[in-house]
Design a protein around this motif. Structure first.
Motif, PDB file in Angstrom:
ATOM      1  N   ALA A  92      -3.424  30.616  43.078  1.00 52.92           N
ATOM      2  CA  ALA A  92      -2.969  30.058  44.288  1.00 52.92           C
ATOM      3  C   ALA A  92      -1.486  29.202  43.744  1.00 52.92           C
ATOM      4  O   ALA A  92      -1.556  28.347  42.927  1.00 52.92           O
ATOM      5  CB  ALA A  92      -3.926  28.918  44.751  1.00 52.92           C
ATOM      6  N   ALA A  93      -0.550  29.297  44.756  1.00 59.60           N
ATOM      7  CA  ALA A  93       0.779  28.615  44.574  1.00 59.60           C
ATOM      8  C   ALA A  93       0.673  27.494  45.762  1.00 59.60           C
ATOM      9  O   ALA A  93       0.581  28.000  46.861  1.00 59.60           O
ATOM     10  CB  ALA A  93       1.738  29.459  44.542  1.00 59.60           C
ATOM     11  N   PHE A  94       0.978  26.370  45.317  1.00 59.42           N
ATOM     12  CA  PHE A  94       0.956  25.588  46.256  1.00 59.42           C
ATOM     13  C   PHE A  94       2.296  24.949  46.404  1.00 59.42           C
ATOM     14  O   PHE A  94       3.054  24.652  45.484  1.00 59.42           O
ATOM     15  CB  PHE A  94       0.054  24.249  45.922  1.00 59.42           C
ATOM     16  CG  PHE A  94      -1.595  24.618  45.959  1.00 59.42           C
ATOM     17  CD1 PHE A  94      -2.188  24.365  46.855  1.00 59.42           C
ATOM     18  CD2 PHE A  94      -2.116  25.245  44.740  1.00 59.42           C
ATOM     19  CE1 PHE A  94      -3.441  25.041  47.176  1.00 59.42           C
ATOM     20  CE2 PHE A  94      -3.528  25.450  44.628  1.00 59.42           C
ATOM     21  CZ  PHE A  94      -4.103  25.405  45.958  1.00 59.42           C
ATOM     22  N   ARG A  95       2.819  24.247  47.621  1.00 63.37           N
ATOM     23  CA  ARG A  95       4.035  23.783  47.988  1.00 63.37           C
ATOM     24  C   ARG A  95       3.653  22.824  48.933  1.00 63.37           C
ATOM     25  O   ARG A  95       2.993  22.872  49.649  1.00 63.37           O
ATOM     26  CB  ARG A  95       4.829  24.989  48.389  1.00 63.37           C
ATOM     27  CG  ARG A  95       5.385  25.921  47.277  1.00 63.37           C
ATOM     28  CD  ARG A  95       6.121  26.784  47.852  1.00 63.37           C
ATOM     29  NE  ARG A  95       7.392  26.407  48.151  1.00 63.37           N
ATOM     30  CZ  ARG A  95       8.441  27.271  48.939  1.00 63.37           C
ATOM     31  NH1 ARG A  95       8.267  28.316  49.206  1.00 63.37           N
ATOM     32  NH2 ARG A  95       9.499  26.456  49.380  1.00 63.37           N
ATOM     33  N   LEU A  96       4.834  21.779  48.921  1.00 59.13           N
ATOM     34  CA  LEU A  96       4.766  20.919  49.854  1.00 59.13           C
ATOM     35  C   LEU A  96       5.522  21.445  51.302  1.00 59.13           C
ATOM     36  O   LEU A  96       6.262  22.099  51.319  1.00 59.13           O
ATOM     37  CB  LEU A  96       5.597  19.650  49.504  1.00 59.13           C
ATOM     38  CG  LEU A  96       5.599  18.436  50.619  1.00 59.13           C
ATOM     39  CD1 LEU A  96       4.245  17.561  50.393  1.00 59.13           C
ATOM     40  CD2 LEU A  96       6.968  17.514  50.149  1.00 59.13           C
ATOM     41  N   SER A 105       9.270  22.601  48.850  1.00 62.27           N
ATOM     42  CA  SER A 105       9.296  22.156  47.501  1.00 62.27           C
ATOM     43  C   SER A 105       9.182  23.270  46.407  1.00 62.27           C
ATOM     44  O   SER A 105       9.032  24.482  46.785  1.00 62.27           O
ATOM     45  CB  SER A 105       7.967  21.300  46.952  1.00 62.27           C
ATOM     46  OG  SER A 105       6.870  21.936  47.100  1.00 62.27           O
ATOM     47  N   GLU A 106       9.199  23.196  45.187  1.00 59.12           N
ATOM     48  CA  GLU A 106       9.123  24.030  44.454  1.00 59.12           C
ATOM     49  C   GLU A 106       7.521  24.490  44.300  1.00 59.12           C
ATOM     50  O   GLU A 106       6.588  23.843  44.742  1.00 59.12           O
ATOM     51  CB  GLU A 106       9.426  23.825  42.975  1.00 59.12           C
ATOM     52  CG  GLU A 106      10.815  23.452  42.767  1.00 59.12           C
ATOM     53  CD  GLU A 106      11.163  22.307  41.874  1.00 59.12           C
ATOM     54  OE1 GLU A 106      10.229  21.968  41.231  1.00 59.12           O
ATOM     55  OE2 GLU A 106      12.442  21.981  41.817  1.00 59.12           O
ATOM     56  N   ALA A 161       1.054  28.554  49.306  1.00 58.06           N
ATOM     57  CA  ALA A 161       2.140  29.590  49.940  1.00 58.06           C
ATOM     58  C   ALA A 161       1.751  30.789  49.333  1.00 58.06           C
ATOM     59  O   ALA A 161       2.539  31.580  49.884  1.00 58.06           O
ATOM     60  CB  ALA A 161       3.206  28.550  49.340  1.00 58.06           C
ATOM     61  N   ASP A 162       0.927  31.066  48.475  1.00 56.59           N
ATOM     62  CA  ASP A 162       0.766  32.496  48.065  1.00 56.59           C
ATOM     63  C   ASP A 162      -0.782  32.432  47.204  1.00 56.59           C
ATOM     64  O   ASP A 162      -1.046  31.385  46.768  1.00 56.59           O
ATOM     65  CB  ASP A 162       2.007  32.819  46.909  1.00 56.59           C
ATOM     66  CG  ASP A 162       1.894  34.328  46.677  1.00 56.59           C
ATOM     67  OD1 ASP A 162       1.223  35.180  47.350  1.00 56.59           O
ATOM     68  OD2 ASP A 162       2.728  34.440  45.768  1.00 56.59           O
ATOM     69  N   GLY A 163      -1.079  33.689  46.996  1.00 56.08           N
ATOM     70  CA  GLY A 163      -2.246  33.863  46.061  1.00 56.08           C
ATOM     71  C   GLY A 163      -3.318  34.213  47.016  1.00 56.08           C
ATOM     72  O   GLY A 163      -3.595  34.385  48.028  1.00 56.08           O
ATOM     73  N   ASN A 164      -4.683  34.093  46.195  1.00 57.98           N
ATOM     74  CA  ASN A 164      -6.101  34.717  46.826  1.00 57.98           C
ATOM     75  C   ASN A 164      -7.119  33.775  46.614  1.00 57.98           C
ATOM     76  O   ASN A 164      -8.214  34.067  46.664  1.00 57.98           O
ATOM     77  CB  ASN A 164      -6.315  36.019  45.979  1.00 57.98           C
ATOM     78  CG  ASN A 164      -6.663  35.850  44.532  1.00 57.98           C
ATOM     79  OD1 ASN A 164      -6.426  34.967  44.045  1.00 57.98           O
ATOM     80  ND2 ASN A 164      -7.027  36.981  44.202  1.00 57.98           N
ATOM     81  N   LEU A 165      -6.857  32.514  46.560  1.00 56.29           N
ATOM     82  CA  LEU A 165      -7.766  31.319  46.413  1.00 56.29           C
ATOM     83  C   LEU A 165      -8.324  30.911  47.752  1.00 56.29           C
ATOM     84  O   LEU A 165      -9.608  30.811  47.887  1.00 56.29           O
ATOM     85  CB  LEU A 165      -7.501  30.333  45.622  1.00 56.29           C
ATOM     86  CG  LEU A 165      -8.345  29.428  44.884  1.00 56.29           C
ATOM     87  CD1 LEU A 165      -9.742  30.150  44.078  1.00 56.29           C
ATOM     88  CD2 LEU A 165      -7.748  28.426  44.107  1.00 56.29           C
TER      89      LEU A 165
END
Length: 84
Positions: A58-62, A71-72, A21-25
Motif C-alpha cells: 500500500a502506498a499512503f499519502r496525505l 504529499s509524497e 493512494a495505490d496498492g492492494n492492501l
C-alpha cells in the motif's frame, strides 16, 4: 502509533487524512489533525490481516479535502502466510 509532520508553509485544513493512494492492501483512510507549519501529529494505523496468503502493498499519502493528494508516497508492504 505513527507521526507525521507538516513541512509546508500553510496550516493543513480540517479534514486531512492519510489515505491509500495505490496498492492492494485495502485500508480505510485515517483522519489527522489540522496542524500548522513545523507541527507534528500522531495517528494510529490499524489494519486487518488479509485472508489469503500473498504479498500485499500500500502506498499512503496525505489527502486534503481541498486539494486531493498533496504529499509524497510512503510505501508499506506486508507478507501474509497462513498456517493451520
Amino acid at each position: 502509533m505513527r507521526r507525521i509532520q507538516n513541512n509546508g508553509v500553510d496550516r493543513w485544513p480540517y479534514g486531512c487524512e492519510i489515505a491509500q493512494a495505490d496498492g492492494n492492501l485495502g485500508m480505510d483512510a485515517i483522519l489527522v489533525d489540522s496542524i500548522g507549519p513545523g507541527e507534528i501529529t500522531s495517528f494510529h494505523l490499524n489494519a486487518q490481516a488479509p485472508t489469503a496468503p500473498g504479498v500485499y502493498n500500500a502506498a499512503f499519502r496525505l489527502r486534503s479535502p481541498l486539494h486531493g493528494f498533496c504529499s509524497e508516497e510512503v510505501l508499506t508492504m506486508c507478507w501474509c502466510s497462513l498456517s493451520g
